[in-house]
Design an enzyme around this catalytic site. Structure first.
Site, PDB file in Angstrom:
ATOM      1  CB  SER A 153      27.492 118.881  93.001  1.00 27.90           C
ATOM      2  OG  SER A 153      26.521 119.384  93.645  1.00 27.90           O
ATOM      3  CE  LYS A 156      24.427 116.368  94.422  1.00 25.04           C
ATOM      4  NZ  LYS A 156      24.838 117.538  94.779  1.00 25.04           N
ATOM      5  CB  SER A 211      23.257 119.247  91.454  1.00 20.64           C
ATOM      6  OG  SER A 211      24.543 119.053  92.444  1.00 20.64           O
TER       7      SER A 211
END
Length: 432
Positions: A153, A156, A211
């Protein structure tokens, strides 16, 4: 919950810069600085927050960071050619990218062991890591900096840096069932519900704090779909010269061919932190998120909210990880294939550092945060004493504009002075 102001509608441009940040635009372009005692995202407010001691409870931590300012030409940069789908290697390659300097292309630990320089922490098990000065772009030390690994993640950050300027935070969207199609099994979720309406502000809180892959997919749907979003992310990565990075999913969920590197994640974080709304979201510890609309005892439809907390343990703390003094974000990740990954930014005594740690092999609770904290401690102790081993390069558009400005342009305007084109430094090479 403190509301954020509307972000500006440009890829990475601001009308001002952080008080300690060196301008990186070509000669003749000036960005007036702002001052003030308050913090926030409007142009009337200061663009930094104060450093917060580890013992203080607060909803926001310091967001003092430094970064190269991307020129507005990033919006009109030509699309990148279709990138290959690389596969992460089981061992660090003998030769990798030379972006940022030849030392960073070598496997193992790269650091200049000069007299008076603190020794690196001994308990480091990560497959790859990097410590960089966020202001100058100097890479103070690195370990397999360009090793292409699954990012989880932390990807991101690229998603946010690409899409954040698209909509004002007040924009609303009603979630369709198709918006959530394709969210991977076992994904981290913030709790987005079909047929409910959310603001873009709500969705970004879900992305940064929890997240939430559900929030990522809704924002991707608003952007024209996952495929278009991934294409834009890869184009933006190329503009940033994050050439180790290839996005396949917008949320960092494990996917064949999806890779990044400690070097690239640090570049991406540095770019994102140039945006005030990015800094605000990344430094938010907890917030309220809209719940599901239900009927109360009187039969009236009401919609409450619930608290969400940032999963960055150096920011929010945990039973075995204290809040790191001066921490200001950025993003953590964890998947089966990637292991734990993390990029953080922190400030101490006027020095701002970026640290990225990828996939610690030591299987202890919160190990990625513990190793990050050790590297921050080393970086703050070594800053001003250690000679850099490379640099965080500026975005392609800035580099091209500086080149067009001629040799009289200051080398420091490119974000650092120790890269591939600089005089090499005689130093030790410690094998990893």
């Amino acid at each position: 919950m403190t509301q954020l102001h509307t972000p500006k509608a440009s890829r990475n441009q601001e009308t001002g810069r952080l008080s300690f940040m060196r301008p990186v635009s070509p000669r003749g372009v000036r960005f007036p600085s702002r001052g003030g005692a308050r913090a926030g995202t409007s142009t009337e407010m200061a663009c930094t927050l104060r450093t917060v001691p580890a013992t203080e409870k607060t909803v926001r931590r310091s967001a003092l960071v430094a970064s190269a300012v991307l020129l507005s030409t990033a919006l009109t940069a030509p699309a990148a050619l279709a990138a290959p789908r690389p596969t992460p290697s089981a061992t660090p390659p003998a030769h990798t990218s030379v972006v940022g300097g030849e030392r960073l292309a070598k496997p193992g630990t790269q650091v200049n062991l000069a007299p008076g320089t603190p020794v690196l922490p001994k308990e480091l098990s990560a497959r790859s890591w990097i410590v960089a000065d966020a202001e100058s772009g100097d890479v103070l030390a690195a370990h397999n900096a360009h090793w292409r690994l699954a990012p989880a993640s932390t990807l991101k950050m690229l998603f946010a840096d690409t899409l954040l300027p698209k909509w004002p935070g007040t924009t609303t969207h009603r979630v369709e069932p198709s918006d959530l199609a394709g969210v991977g099994a076992g994904s981290s979720m913030v709790g987005v519900k079909e047929d409910e309406t959310y603001t873009v502000h709500d969705l970004w809180l879900g992305v940064f704090l929890r997240s939430g892959n559900d929030a990522v997919h809704v924002l991707s749907a608003m952007n024209g779909g996952v495929d278009r979003t991934v294409e834009e992310m890869n184009e933006h990565a190329e503009e940033l010269q994050a050439l180790d990075t290839h996005a396949v999913s917008p949320d960092g969920y494990d996917a064949p061919g999806q890779v990044s590197s400690a070097y690239d994640l640090t570049l991406i974080a540095r770019s994102g932190l140039q945006k005030k709304d990015f800094r605000e979201y990344a430094s938010t510890v907890r917030a309220q998120f809209p719940g599901e609309t239900k009927k109360n005892k009187k039969g009236k439809r009401v919609r409450g909210s619930f608290e969400i907390q940032n999963t960055n343990r150096l920011l929010s703390g945990d039973y075995d990880v204290p809040v790191y003094q001066g921490i200001a974000g950025v993003k953590n990740g964890n998947t089966t294939h990637a292991g734990a990954t993390f990029t953080g930014v922190a400030e101490r005594d006027g020095k701002v550092l970026l640290v990225t740690v990828m996939n610690p092999q030591k299987k202890e609770s919160n190990e990625v945060y513990k190793e990050t904290a050790r590297l921050f401690d080393w970086g703050f102790a070594a800053a001003g004493k250690v000679q850099p081993v490379g640099e965080l390069v500026p975005p392609k558009s800035v580099e091209e504009a500086n080149a067009a400005a001629g040799p009289s342009a200051s080398p420091g305007q490119a974000g650092g002075g120790t890269g591939a084109g600089s005089k090499p430094v005689a130093s030790a090479h410690t094998g990893g």
